[in-house]
Motif scaffolding. Structure first.
Motif, PDB file in Angstrom:
ATOM      1  N   GLY A  68       0.811  -1.216   0.000  1.00 29.09           N
ATOM      2  CA  GLY A  68       0.000   0.000   0.000  1.00 29.09           C
ATOM      3  C   GLY A  68       0.841   1.261   0.000  1.00 29.09           C
ATOM      4  O   GLY A  68       0.428   2.291   0.536  1.00 29.09           O
ATOM      5  N   MET A  69       2.015   1.208  -0.635  1.00 27.69           N
ATOM      6  CA  MET A  69       2.915   2.362  -0.695  1.00 27.69           C
ATOM      7  C   MET A  69       2.540   3.209  -1.916  1.00 27.69           C
ATOM      8  O   MET A  69       3.262   3.294  -2.903  1.00 27.69           O
ATOM      9  N   SER A  70       1.399   3.875  -1.824  1.00 27.22           N
ATOM     10  CA  SER A  70       0.825   4.571  -2.978  1.00 27.22           C
ATOM     11  C   SER A  70       1.570   5.851  -3.331  1.00 27.22           C
ATOM     12  O   SER A  70       1.390   6.388  -4.432  1.00 27.22           O
ATOM     13  N   ASN A  71       2.386   6.363  -2.422  1.00 28.36           N
ATOM     14  CA  ASN A  71       3.156   7.572  -2.697  1.00 28.36           C
ATOM     15  C   ASN A  71       4.605   7.266  -3.070  1.00 28.36           C
ATOM     16  O   ASN A  71       5.427   8.181  -3.168  1.00 28.36           O
ATOM     17  N   SER A  72       4.911   5.990  -3.254  1.00 26.32           N
ATOM     18  CA  SER A  72       6.269   5.562  -3.593  1.00 26.32           C
ATOM     19  C   SER A  72       6.318   5.135  -5.055  1.00 26.32           C
ATOM     20  O   SER A  72       5.373   4.544  -5.568  1.00 26.32           O
ATOM     21  N   PHE A  73       7.426   5.430  -5.711  1.00 27.47           N
ATOM     22  CA  PHE A  73       7.571   5.025  -7.101  1.00 27.47           C
ATOM     23  C   PHE A  73       9.044   5.036  -7.476  1.00 27.47           C
ATOM     24  O   PHE A  73       9.894   5.549  -6.742  1.00 27.47           O
ATOM     25  N   PHE A  74       9.327   4.434  -8.628  1.00 26.12           N
ATOM     26  CA  PHE A  74      10.677   4.403  -9.176  1.00 26.12           C
ATOM     27  C   PHE A  74      10.771   5.493 -10.231  1.00 26.12           C
ATOM     28  O   PHE A  74      10.048   5.465 -11.224  1.00 26.12           O
ATOM     29  N   ASN A  75      11.655   6.448 -10.017  1.00 22.63           N
ATOM     30  CA  ASN A  75      11.794   7.593 -10.903  1.00 22.63           C
ATOM     31  C   ASN A  75      12.635   7.224 -12.127  1.00 22.63           C
ATOM     32  O   ASN A  75      13.638   7.865 -12.434  1.00 22.63           O
ATOM     33  N   GLU A  76      12.204   6.181 -12.827  1.00 17.42           N
ATOM     34  CA  GLU A  76      13.014   5.539 -13.861  1.00 17.42           C
ATOM     35  C   GLU A  76      13.249   6.418 -15.075  1.00 17.42           C
ATOM     36  O   GLU A  76      14.318   6.368 -15.691  1.00 17.42           O
ATOM     37  N   ASP A  77      12.268   7.245 -15.421  1.00 19.55           N
ATOM     38  CA  ASP A  77      12.430   8.062 -16.626  1.00 19.55           C
ATOM     39  C   ASP A  77      12.948   9.458 -16.315  1.00 19.55           C
ATOM     40  O   ASP A  77      13.092  10.290 -17.220  1.00 19.55           O
ATOM     41  N   GLY A  78      13.253   9.730 -15.038  1.00 19.01           N
ATOM     42  CA  GLY A  78      13.825  11.017 -14.671  1.00 19.01           C
ATOM     43  C   GLY A  78      12.827  12.147 -14.546  1.00 19.01           C
ATOM     44  O   GLY A  78      13.199  13.277 -14.228  1.00 19.01           O
ATOM     45  N   THR A  79      11.544  11.876 -14.778  1.00 18.95           N
ATOM     46  CA  THR A  79      10.521  12.918 -14.646  1.00 18.95           C
ATOM     47  C   THR A  79      10.421  13.373 -13.195  1.00 18.95           C
ATOM     48  O   THR A  79      10.360  12.554 -12.278  1.00 18.95           O
ATOM     49  N   ILE A  80      10.407  14.686 -12.980  1.00 19.18           N
ATOM     50  CA  ILE A  80      10.328  15.234 -11.628  1.00 19.18           C
ATOM     51  C   ILE A  80       8.909  15.739 -11.383  1.00 19.18           C
ATOM     52  O   ILE A  80       8.495  16.754 -11.954  1.00 19.18           O
ATOM     53  N   PRO A  81       8.136  15.062 -10.548  1.00 22.64           N
ATOM     54  CA  PRO A  81       6.778  15.541 -10.271  1.00 22.64           C
ATOM     55  C   PRO A  81       6.797  16.826  -9.447  1.00 22.64           C
ATOM     56  O   PRO A  81       7.733  17.083  -8.694  1.00 22.64           O
ATOM     57  N   ASP A  82       5.755  17.625  -9.597  1.00 27.56           N
ATOM     58  CA  ASP A  82       5.696  18.904  -8.891  1.00 27.56           C
ATOM     59  C   ASP A  82       5.696  18.742  -7.378  1.00 27.56           C
ATOM     60  O   ASP A  82       6.135  19.644  -6.652  1.00 27.56           O
TER      61      ASP A  82
END
Length: 398
Positions: A228-242
């Motif tokens: 349930g780690m809904s705010n976790s992700f792998f920043n694989e493509d380098g996109t920086i979310p706001d």
């Protein structure tokens, strides 16, 4: 990595690589805290974070759990020029703390019978990819997990110079691996311990090769979604979310922080690049060590059983009896095992431009501490060192 050369390159090149500070609305960093503070020392913990910001940290978020209760808090700023307060639920890049997720994938493949720790990496990766790497014929999966491969670290000065030529470039894992082609071995496999990001670059490649999935898909399906780690992700493509907490570097050692969030920094390789919150990283650590949904007790026993292999540079890991974290005893299948005044601790750190992440589990007292700092540089280095070696122990136990 050669940190002196790295910092020298950084100081020379950083000024030409930073664009104007972006403008974000405060609402971009709104989030749900999710942790109900029950710890009787909550006020003391909160005051401590405020003191660290007064000492010079841009921002710090932390979660503590002991048998007395749980607490999370934050102090400082998530975004300095826009004066946006840091919340404990804000997202941070983890840097090398990502490695515990990659190791968990390898443990799961091991428990599924798809690999063994003593398998040579040549069993999984094509010769054309690895035949220019030192020790490639002898290195095993366990060598990679325990940093006993002797393969040079690709995050050295050559990478630093190429990186700052184009700091937003997202490198592929193959491009990163090519940086150690034809570089000499640091030592023969299994004879020394020396931390190398190349080890987990290769482990990520093995996991993807065996499953046919991307790093994003593996982390999400095997770890983040089940927990349930809904705010976790792998920043694989380098996109920086706001809504990612900004990362700051002190360019001149005087506390003048500049925003370097846009730098991709080795995101693709599964040696770094994950994003999480203190609450979700704590959930992972607690589930890993006190549950069986991620890995079995048998695997955890292998992690906590250290081989008697010396560090290549033992002085780097012996902090001295004057510190409450006395020394790092070894690296047991990715997890660092530390000797402290209050028993053994297991954990991993992540640290690079503008970031610091720390996680610790103390089995004797069933206590946890996870914290993130969104800054780096000479002016705050002593603050971070004291926090890791003494103050986090004092917070938990004194």
């Amino acid at each position: 990595m050669n940190h002196k050369l790295y910092m020298a390159a950084l100081a020379l090149l950083i000024s030409g690589c930073v664009k104007d500070d972006p403008v974000f609305p405060k609402s971009a960093f709104d989030c749900a805290i999710g942790v109900q503070n029950t710890h009787p020392d909550s006020l003391r913990f909160t005051n401590f974070l405020e003191e660290k910001v007064q000492e010079g940290l841009p921002g710090i978020s932390m979660l503590i759990e002991t048998p007395d209760g749980i607490w999370s808090g934050a102090a400082g700023l998530a975004d300095i020029p826009n004066n946006i307060t840091l919340n404990s639920c804000n997202k941070h890049k983890l840097g090398s703390s990502t490695k515990v997720f990659t190791a968990t994938l390898i443990f799961q493949l091991y428990e599924e019978g798809r690999l063994r720790f003593d398998d040579a990496i040549t069993k999984f990766l094509p010769d054309s990819l690895i035949n220019k790497i030192a020790n490639y014929k002898e290195v095993t999966v366990k060598n990679l997990l325990t940093h006993t491969s002797g393969i040079p670290d690709y995050l050295d000065i050559a990478y630093s110079l190429k990186y700052y030529d184009d700091p937003t470039r997202v490198w592929t894992d193959k491009q990163e691996l090519e940086l150690v082609y034809k570089e000499p071995a640091v030592f023969a496999p299994g004879t020394k311990v020396d931390y190398s990001n190349s080890n987990f670059l290769l482990l990520g490649m093995i996991a993807k090769q065996l499953t046919g999935q991307t790093g994003t898909a593996l982390y999400t399906s095997k770890i983040f979604d089940p927990l349930g780690m809904s705010n976790s992700f792998f920043n694989e493509d380098g996109t920086i979310p706001d809504d990612l907490t900004r990362g700051y570097f002190d360019e001149n050692g005087k506390g003048n922080f500049i925003d370097i969030t846009q730098r991709s920094f080795a995101a693709h390789s599964m040696a770094g690049g994950a994003v999480s919150t203190v609450a979700e990283l704590h959930r992972f650590v607690k589930t890993f060590w006190n549950g069986n949904s991620l890995v079995s007790e048998e695997t955890k026993n292998e992690i906590t059983t250290l081989d008697e292999i010396p560090f290549l540079h033992p002085d780097k890991f012996n902090y001295g009896e004057e510190n409450k974290v006395n020394k790092i005893q070894g690296i047991g299948l990715c997890w660092f095992q530390m000797d402290t005044d209050y028993g053994i601790a297991y954990g991993h750190d992540g640290g690079y431009d503008g970031r610091r992440s720390v996680m610790r589990y103390f089995p004797d007292s069933q206590s946890y501490i996870v914290y993130f700092v969104n800054g780096s540089g000479e002016s705050i280095r002593p603050i971070l060192r004291e926090l890791r070696r003494n103050e986090m122990i004092e917070l938990l136990f004194e």
